[in-house]
Design a protein around this motif. Sequence first.
Motif, mmCIF file in Angstrom:
data_model
loop_
_atom_site.group_PDB
_atom_site.id
_atom_site.type_symbol
_atom_site.label_atom_id
_atom_site.label_comp_id
_atom_site.label_asym_id
_atom_site.label_seq_id
_atom_site.Cartn_x
_atom_site.Cartn_y
_atom_site.Cartn_z
ATOM 1 N N PRO A 128 0.704 -1.127 0.046
ATOM 2 C CA PRO A 128 0.013 -0.109 0.039
ATOM 3 C C PRO A 128 0.712 1.322 0.023
ATOM 4 O O PRO A 128 1.792 1.139 0.813
ATOM 5 C CB PRO A 128 -0.838 -0.135 1.344
ATOM 6 N N GLY A 129 0.554 2.173 -0.786
ATOM 7 C CA GLY A 129 1.119 3.284 -0.936
ATOM 8 C C GLY A 129 2.423 3.454 -1.967
ATOM 9 O O GLY A 129 2.939 4.640 -2.262
ATOM 10 N N LEU A 130 2.834 2.482 -2.376
ATOM 11 C CA LEU A 130 3.953 2.344 -3.395
ATOM 12 C C LEU A 130 3.479 2.129 -4.731
ATOM 13 O O LEU A 130 2.654 1.166 -5.212
ATOM 14 C CB LEU A 130 5.014 1.274 -2.891
ATOM 15 N N SER A 131 3.896 2.962 -5.608
ATOM 16 C CA SER A 131 3.679 2.822 -7.049
ATOM 17 C C SER A 131 4.952 3.079 -7.851
ATOM 18 O O SER A 131 5.893 3.552 -7.359
ATOM 19 C CB SER A 131 2.503 3.910 -7.642
ATOM 20 N N ALA A 132 4.743 2.509 -9.224
ATOM 21 C CA ALA A 132 6.050 2.457 -9.870
ATOM 22 C C ALA A 132 5.680 2.809 -11.557
ATOM 23 O O ALA A 132 4.654 2.220 -11.767
ATOM 24 C CB ALA A 132 6.877 1.461 -9.584
ATOM 25 N N LEU A 133 6.403 3.225 -12.248
ATOM 26 C CA LEU A 133 6.479 3.185 -13.656
ATOM 27 C C LEU A 133 7.997 3.271 -14.219
ATOM 28 O O LEU A 133 8.896 3.430 -13.816
ATOM 29 C CB LEU A 133 5.623 4.561 -14.078
ATOM 30 N N ASN A 134 7.966 2.801 -15.726
ATOM 31 C CA ASN A 134 9.091 2.711 -16.466
ATOM 32 C C ASN A 134 8.940 3.574 -17.372
ATOM 33 O O ASN A 134 8.033 3.656 -18.426
ATOM 34 C CB ASN A 134 9.148 1.254 -17.065
ATOM 35 N N VAL A 135 9.625 4.586 -17.532
ATOM 36 C CA VAL A 135 9.996 5.362 -18.534
ATOM 37 C C VAL A 135 10.807 4.702 -19.536
ATOM 38 O O VAL A 135 11.752 3.867 -19.314
ATOM 39 C CB VAL A 135 10.739 6.762 -18.235
ATOM 40 N N ASP A 136 10.350 4.901 -20.982
ATOM 41 C CA ASP A 136 10.712 4.181 -22.050
ATOM 42 C C ASP A 136 11.636 4.939 -22.879
ATOM 43 O O ASP A 136 11.175 5.364 -23.977
ATOM 44 C CB ASP A 136 9.751 3.390 -22.969
ATOM 45 N N PRO A 137 13.026 5.172 -22.446
ATOM 46 C CA PRO A 137 13.656 6.250 -23.003
ATOM 47 C C PRO A 137 14.239 5.763 -24.558
ATOM 48 O O PRO A 137 14.250 6.590 -25.678
ATOM 49 C CB PRO A 137 15.123 6.196 -22.210
ATOM 50 N N GLU A 138 14.158 4.614 -24.910
ATOM 51 C CA GLU A 138 14.501 3.918 -26.200
ATOM 52 C C GLU A 138 13.444 4.484 -27.190
ATOM 53 O O GLU A 138 13.321 5.031 -28.210
ATOM 54 C CB GLU A 138 14.650 2.365 -26.198
ATOM 55 N N ALA A 139 11.995 4.330 -26.764
ATOM 56 C CA ALA A 139 10.799 4.663 -27.385
ATOM 57 C C ALA A 139 10.816 5.890 -27.676
ATOM 58 O O ALA A 139 10.245 6.622 -28.625
ATOM 59 C CB ALA A 139 9.592 4.043 -26.811
ATOM 60 N N ALA A 140 11.185 6.985 -26.391
ATOM 61 C CA ALA A 140 11.041 8.382 -26.583
ATOM 62 C C ALA A 140 11.993 8.725 -27.512
ATOM 63 O O ALA A 140 12.026 9.782 -28.340
ATOM 64 C CB ALA A 140 11.407 8.998 -25.113
ATOM 65 N N ALA A 141 13.377 8.300 -27.477
ATOM 66 C CA ALA A 141 14.441 8.479 -28.662
ATOM 67 C C ALA A 141 14.042 8.324 -29.778
ATOM 68 O O ALA A 141 14.484 8.846 -30.813
ATOM 69 C CB ALA A 141 15.829 7.759 -28.103
ATOM 70 N N ALA A 142 13.314 7.113 -30.163
ATOM 71 C CA ALA A 142 12.871 6.707 -31.493
ATOM 72 C C ALA A 142 12.118 8.066 -32.188
ATOM 73 O O ALA A 142 12.104 8.126 -32.932
ATOM 74 C CB ALA A 142 12.333 5.519 -31.547
ATOM 75 N N ALA A 143 10.907 8.211 -31.149
ATOM 76 C CA ALA A 143 10.234 9.363 -31.560
ATOM 77 C C ALA A 143 10.778 10.568 -31.892
ATOM 78 O O ALA A 143 10.489 11.206 -32.776
ATOM 79 C CB ALA A 143 9.194 9.359 -30.345
ATOM 80 N N TYR A 144 11.800 11.058 -31.037
ATOM 81 C CA TYR A 144 12.428 12.087 -31.252
ATOM 82 C C TYR A 144 13.338 11.990 -32.617
ATOM 83 O O TYR A 144 13.338 13.093 -33.637
ATOM 84 C CB TYR A 144 13.472 12.442 -30.247
ATOM 85 N N ARG A 145 13.814 10.767 -32.909
ATOM 86 C CA ARG A 145 14.581 10.561 -34.058
ATOM 87 C C ARG A 145 13.843 10.667 -35.499
ATOM 88 O O ARG A 145 14.033 11.468 -36.333
ATOM 89 C CB ARG A 145 15.112 9.138 -34.234
#
Length: 591
Positions: free
Chosen positions: A69-86
């Motif tokens: 209880p009280g703990l949440s988490a997430l994964n930022v996907d930098p590879e996907a973000a980099a692909a979008a920037y690219r």
Amino acid sequence: MALPGIETRFAFFTGKGGVGKTSLACASTLRLAEQGRRVLLVSTDPASNLDEVLETPLTTTPTEVHGVPGLSALNVDPEAAAAAYRERMVGPYRGILPPAAIRSMEEQFSGGCTVEIAAFDAFAGLLAGNEVTQAFDHVVFDTAPTGHTLRLLSLPSAWNDFLATNTTGSSCLGPLAGLEKSKATYAAAVRSLADRQLTTVVLVARPEVSALREADRTRHELADLGVRNQVLALNGLYEAASDDSVARAMSSRHAKAVKQMPAGLAALPRSQTGFIPRGLVGLASLRAFLHPQSEDRTTPAVSSIDRLPDGLATIVDDIEAAGHGLVMTMGKGGVGKTTVAAAVAVALAERGRRVVLSTTDPAAHVSWALDEQVPNLTVERIDPVAEVERYRNEVMGKAGASLDAQARAMLDEDLRSPCTEEIAVFRAFAQSVDKAQDAFVVLDTAPTGHTILLMDSAEAYHREVSRTQGDSPESVRKLLPRLRDPFFTRVLIVTLAEATPVHEAERLQADLHRAGIEPFAWVINQSLLASGTHDPVLTQRGAYEAPFIAHVMQIAAKRCALIPWQVEAPVGELALSSLATQVPNDLRRES
């Protein structure tokens, strides 16, 4: 056991790969949640195993951790973000610029700097206090931005003006052009990092010389940017509880590294966690770590691996059979690339082969070569600082001559990037490789697949638009095809039998495949499973290694070698020679 105290709203865990950032971040957030705090844990690591540690499938939005209880988490996907920037950067030019120019642009946006800045874009919004974080008392980040990224984002830069003048394809600044509208958000994020009342930066290190040196370098970089709210988390300190020779040696080595750590690092507030033989994967393991009731020293059966790989001698046999060529050791920091390179070089020299060992690490284990001459072996040092300075002066003199002060400042920072250092050292390496036509050249700290493609795509673009002149030395143009020639070049991927180093080595292998290079072999270094230890705690750790060794044997190139953890530090000709001939202990045969 002591974890870093986190009282601020934000906390960043940073350190070399494999030092335990994720484990300590997870344990710290679990403790905060048990204290009734609402906590969000965010991973920006492309090779994150946060889902596995927390036993919860994660996405890019906060997910409640099952049973906490009280703990949440997430994964930022930098590879996907980099692909979008690219694609946002390259897409408008498709069909307009020649294919070689498009390939050059795509590779420019494929490096580690692009991935890191894309990750920063994701957590800058979290630092700004957007709707995602409003419900939480603490936001903890697993993997922090480097000093280079923070310097880039803090410059009041003329990004677009600079990029308009840059056609070399060798810049790591490309992604910034797509982030022009976010400069105010980034500036606020950098200020938040430096706010002692708001943010704590946790420097995670193992009690090893290389890890402590890296932590101290990070401390300096961040302090220079005004980020001085730092604490040191010393992870995995081992104190022997038996007379086992491996246990005594590890305990002594850890104690010595801590005693000799840089003074500035030693002065930081410090937490200290002991050696965890079975890792911190799963909520039960995390809770047992936080609330130890009794210490289980039973030795589990080693049943998850059918056999151990051969030692390094088999790899040396295969390399020697070619009679000459280039050998490159590759891998993340701290896995022992320099030691493996030196051991291979010494073994080949002792077999009567002419060998050149070239390293970029001024504090590497090749110190043995300064005190004693090894017949048939020549040691060359490439000074990265000198090579980068030479390359910077060349580029600043040409590309920077017509820029204004702001654009020159941006170009100057670009030339301090990890990508630039690789390219500068790459050029210096190229001068040694000609010798591999009739001898063995062993290169420690070799260029990554991204750097190889970057040089190749930039050269292709230059040929397309210029045809008649170029800045790349002839030695570089010859080197690129040689690196792709399996009969000339043999790449050894070095790793440890642990989750993070293995995951990062897999990404390295994929990067090499993208560059058209097939690794010759994988080398698993510092294995306790293969050491012959009978210490109960270290034997448990050896059993923990087994599935990672089995995994590497499945995904590796045709060859895989295992180097046992060494009682004597692998320094000196005799120790390095032994490293290349030692046979791993098969614990099942001894049982």
